[in-house]
Design a protein around this motif. Structure first.
Motif, PDB file in Angstrom:
ATOM      1  N   HIS A   8       0.829  -1.084   0.152  1.00 14.45           N
ATOM      2  CA  HIS A   8      -0.106   0.022   0.019  1.00 14.45           C
ATOM      3  C   HIS A   8       0.758   1.111   0.023  1.00 14.45           C
ATOM      4  CE1 HIS A   8       0.523  -0.653   4.398  1.00 14.45           C
ATOM      5  NE2 HIS A   8       0.549   0.860   4.669  1.00 14.45           N
ATOM      6  N   GLU A  55      -3.857   3.754   1.806  1.00 16.55           N
ATOM      7  CA  GLU A  55      -4.027   3.835   3.372  1.00 16.55           C
ATOM      8  C   GLU A  55      -4.094   5.566   3.495  1.00 16.55           C
ATOM      9  OE1 GLU A  55      -0.849   2.748   5.705  1.00 16.55           O
ATOM     10  OE2 GLU A  55      -2.129   2.493   7.490  1.00 16.55           O
ATOM     11  N   HIS A  79       4.192   7.367   3.230  1.00 14.92           N
ATOM     12  CA  HIS A  79       4.898   6.025   3.212  1.00 14.92           C
ATOM     13  C   HIS A  79       4.741   5.137   1.877  1.00 14.92           C
ATOM     14  CE1 HIS A  79       1.874   4.650   5.857  1.00 14.92           C
ATOM     15  NE2 HIS A  79       1.985   3.460   5.388  1.00 14.92           N
ATOM     16  N   ALA A  81       4.577   0.978   1.378  1.00 13.52           N
ATOM     17  CA  ALA A  81       4.755  -0.008   2.217  1.00 13.52           C
ATOM     18  C   ALA A  81       4.837  -1.352   1.287  1.00 13.52           C
ATOM     19  CB  ALA A  81       3.548  -0.406   2.882  1.00 13.52           C
ATOM     20  N   GLU A 129       7.970   1.302   4.686  1.00 13.36           N
ATOM     21  CA  GLU A 129       7.369   0.395   5.731  1.00 13.36           C
ATOM     22  C   GLU A 129       7.566  -0.992   5.066  1.00 13.36           C
ATOM     23  OE1 GLU A 129       3.007   1.104   6.247  1.00 13.36           O
ATOM     24  OE2 GLU A 129       2.863  -0.820   7.427  1.00 13.36           O
TER      25      GLU A 129
END
Ligand code: ZN
Length: 136
Positions: A8, A55, A79, A81, A129
């Motif tokens: 994500h 997200e 971020h 991921a 992440e």
């Protein structure tokens, strides 16, 4: 391959409900879940876009990393991921190669994942992440 796919992309927003309205229009899809992660001081909202997810993250208190991020850089991409099969192994590999982990142990993140972050200093300003699905 150690990193399986982009799991994500996290987007920092000021107001989760308002952002949801906008992204619901943009994606023509509604979030499939909302989740508060107390330990991280965030409320999250997830959209599924094909194989990946988006997200949305909003702060739930002043100490939240999202509060600080928005003060410093404004709303936007926070971020990226990546899905990994074995987060412990990946963390070890990255540390050996000089990447700086934000915490020494993975934490329980949103969406039923074990997560760990790499310091943006380690990756040209990108907060990375790593996440591994928790299989109960
Ligand atoms: Zn995330």
């Amino acid at each position: 391959m150690n990193l399986e796919k982009i799991e994500h992309i996290g987007i920092a927003v000021k107001n989760l409900r308002e952002a949801e309205e906008k992204f619901t229009e943009l994606f023509q899809a509604t979030p499939y879940k909302r989740e508060v992660v107390e330990s991280e001081g965030v409320e999250t909202s997830f959209y599924r876009i094909g194989e990946s997810k988006i997200e949305l993250l909003a702060a739930i208190n002043e100490q939240s990393p999202i509060t600080k991020f928005i003060e410093k850089r404004g709303e936007g991409i926070h971020h990226m991921a990546f899905d990994v099969k074995n987060i412990y192994q990946e963390m070890e590999r990255m540390q050996e190669r000089g990447f700086q982990l934000i915490s020494p142990e993975p934490k329980r993140g949103a969406d039923n994942k074990l997560v760990c972050f790499l310091h943006p200093r380690s990756a040209n300003g990108v907060l990375v992440e790593l996440c591994q699905e928790i299989k109960d």
